[in-house]
Design a protein around this motif. Sequence first.
Motif, PDB file in Angstrom:
ATOM      1  N   LEU A  24       0.836  -1.203   0.000  1.00  0.00           N
ATOM      2  CA  LEU A  24       0.000   0.000   0.000  1.00  0.00           C
ATOM      3  C   LEU A  24       0.870   1.251   0.000  1.00  0.00           C
ATOM      4  CD1 LEU A  24      -2.841  -1.022   2.504  1.00  0.00           C
ATOM      5  CD2 LEU A  24      -2.992  -0.787   0.014  1.00  0.00           C
ATOM      6  N   GLY A  25       0.571   2.142  -0.924  1.00  0.00           N
ATOM      7  CA  GLY A  25       1.345   3.375  -1.056  1.00  0.00           C
ATOM      8  C   GLY A  25       2.492   3.276  -2.037  1.00  0.00           C
ATOM      9  N   PHE A  26       2.914   2.070  -2.377  1.00  0.00           N
ATOM     10  CA  PHE A  26       4.022   1.881  -3.317  1.00  0.00           C
ATOM     11  C   PHE A  26       3.532   2.093  -4.742  1.00  0.00           C
ATOM     12  CE2 PHE A  26       6.393  -1.086  -6.126  1.00  0.00           C
ATOM     13  CZ  PHE A  26       7.626  -0.452  -6.078  1.00  0.00           C
ATOM     14  N   ARG A  27       4.112   3.061  -5.439  1.00  0.00           N
ATOM     15  CA  ARG A  27       3.741   3.386  -6.813  1.00  0.00           C
ATOM     16  C   ARG A  27       2.236   3.570  -6.964  1.00  0.00           C
ATOM     17  NH1 ARG A  27       6.934  -0.888 -10.449  1.00  0.00           N
ATOM     18  NH2 ARG A  27       4.844  -0.990 -11.311  1.00  0.00           N
ATOM     19  N   GLY A  28       1.617   4.206  -5.988  1.00  0.00           N
ATOM     20  CA  GLY A  28       0.194   4.514  -6.079  1.00  0.00           C
ATOM     21  C   GLY A  28      -0.729   3.367  -5.748  1.00  0.00           C
ATOM     22  N   THR A  29      -0.203   2.284  -5.217  1.00  0.00           N
ATOM     23  CA  THR A  29      -1.031   1.126  -4.896  1.00  0.00           C
ATOM     24  C   THR A  29      -1.957   1.444  -3.726  1.00  0.00           C
ATOM     25  OG1 THR A  29       0.673  -0.404  -5.640  1.00  0.00           O
ATOM     26  CG2 THR A  29      -1.017  -1.288  -4.178  1.00  0.00           C
ATOM     27  N   GLY A  30      -3.238   1.117  -3.904  1.00  0.00           N
ATOM     28  CA  GLY A  30      -4.214   1.384  -2.856  1.00  0.00           C
ATOM     29  C   GLY A  30      -5.262   0.296  -2.814  1.00  0.00           C
ATOM     30  N   ILE A  31      -6.495   0.672  -2.541  1.00  0.00           N
ATOM     31  CA  ILE A  31      -7.615  -0.265  -2.510  1.00  0.00           C
ATOM     32  C   ILE A  31      -8.786   0.402  -3.211  1.00  0.00           C
ATOM     33  CG2 ILE A  31      -9.185  -1.616  -1.075  1.00  0.00           C
ATOM     34  CD1 ILE A  31      -7.102  -1.391   1.189  1.00  0.00           C
ATOM     35  N   THR A  32      -9.297  -0.220  -4.245  1.00  0.00           N
ATOM     36  CA  THR A  32     -10.402   0.357  -4.992  1.00  0.00           C
ATOM     37  C   THR A  32     -11.380  -0.742  -5.382  1.00  0.00           C
ATOM     38  OG1 THR A  32     -10.988   1.720  -6.911  1.00  0.00           O
ATOM     39  CG2 THR A  32      -9.253   0.105  -7.226  1.00  0.00           C
TER      40      THR A  32
END
Length: 266
Positions: A234-242
């Motif tokens: 999470l947070g790495f290269r814009g990785t999130g939860i969608t």
Amino acid sequence: MEKRTNRYKITLFSLAVLFVILMPWNIKASQEAMTQKTTFPVQVIQKTGDDNENFVILIMGDGYTADQQDQFLADAARKAQGMLTWSPYKEYSDHINIYAMQVVSNEQGIGVYGGKRPDTYFHVTVVGKASQFADGGTDKARTLRSELEEKYLDAGASVGTIHILSNADGSYGASTNSLFSFSVNGSDNVNGTVMTHEISHSIGGLADEYERYTNKANTSDTSDPDAVKWSKLLGFRGTGITMAGTETAFAPSRECMMRWLGQPFC
């Protein structure tokens, strides 16, 4: 005695001339036999190291006739090179060997379930938007893979995955399992984008991020940041939860190769 000697010399000379004339053809025939080890010719798209140490990708065509083999090689090379521009393939490109086998079909095109059925080698057929083998195509592909492993690759090496490129337009593709994936020469696959997406199902075991939840690493049935499978990213290269394809399916991003073609991997 002198006549006998002259006749002997003439005979030896004639044999020598005949040997010189035939020798280049014998050498050429021997070289061709050594070169053509498999049912169909194999061309190297990229080889950066020993096949035992690198990941081996085999690209084969369906719907390419004998007169279209140059086109197949150009298509396969362009798409493979396009795939290697995307991360993480780009970073690992020195550990990937790619070969193209020039499989010949009697007719051009691709089959459509319930519709046209051109006479192609693997009988690849489209069902909806997904490509798949028909009429024994799977067994043919496995046989050619075994030939490559036994007669062409470095001793003891194996094929990591096979991609079937069909000579047809449209937007079709699929990944059957870790060994087989499919794409066609549609406008969205000019530079191998569809191939990159489909082969990543096989190599990475990734799921499509626009459908329902699966047990693959890039989809989740919860939005809890501590419980999603990619919580450490999470947070790495814009990785999130969608939200993915349904209200109970979640993915790392809405802009990802496994959701929208042409986007980077998440």
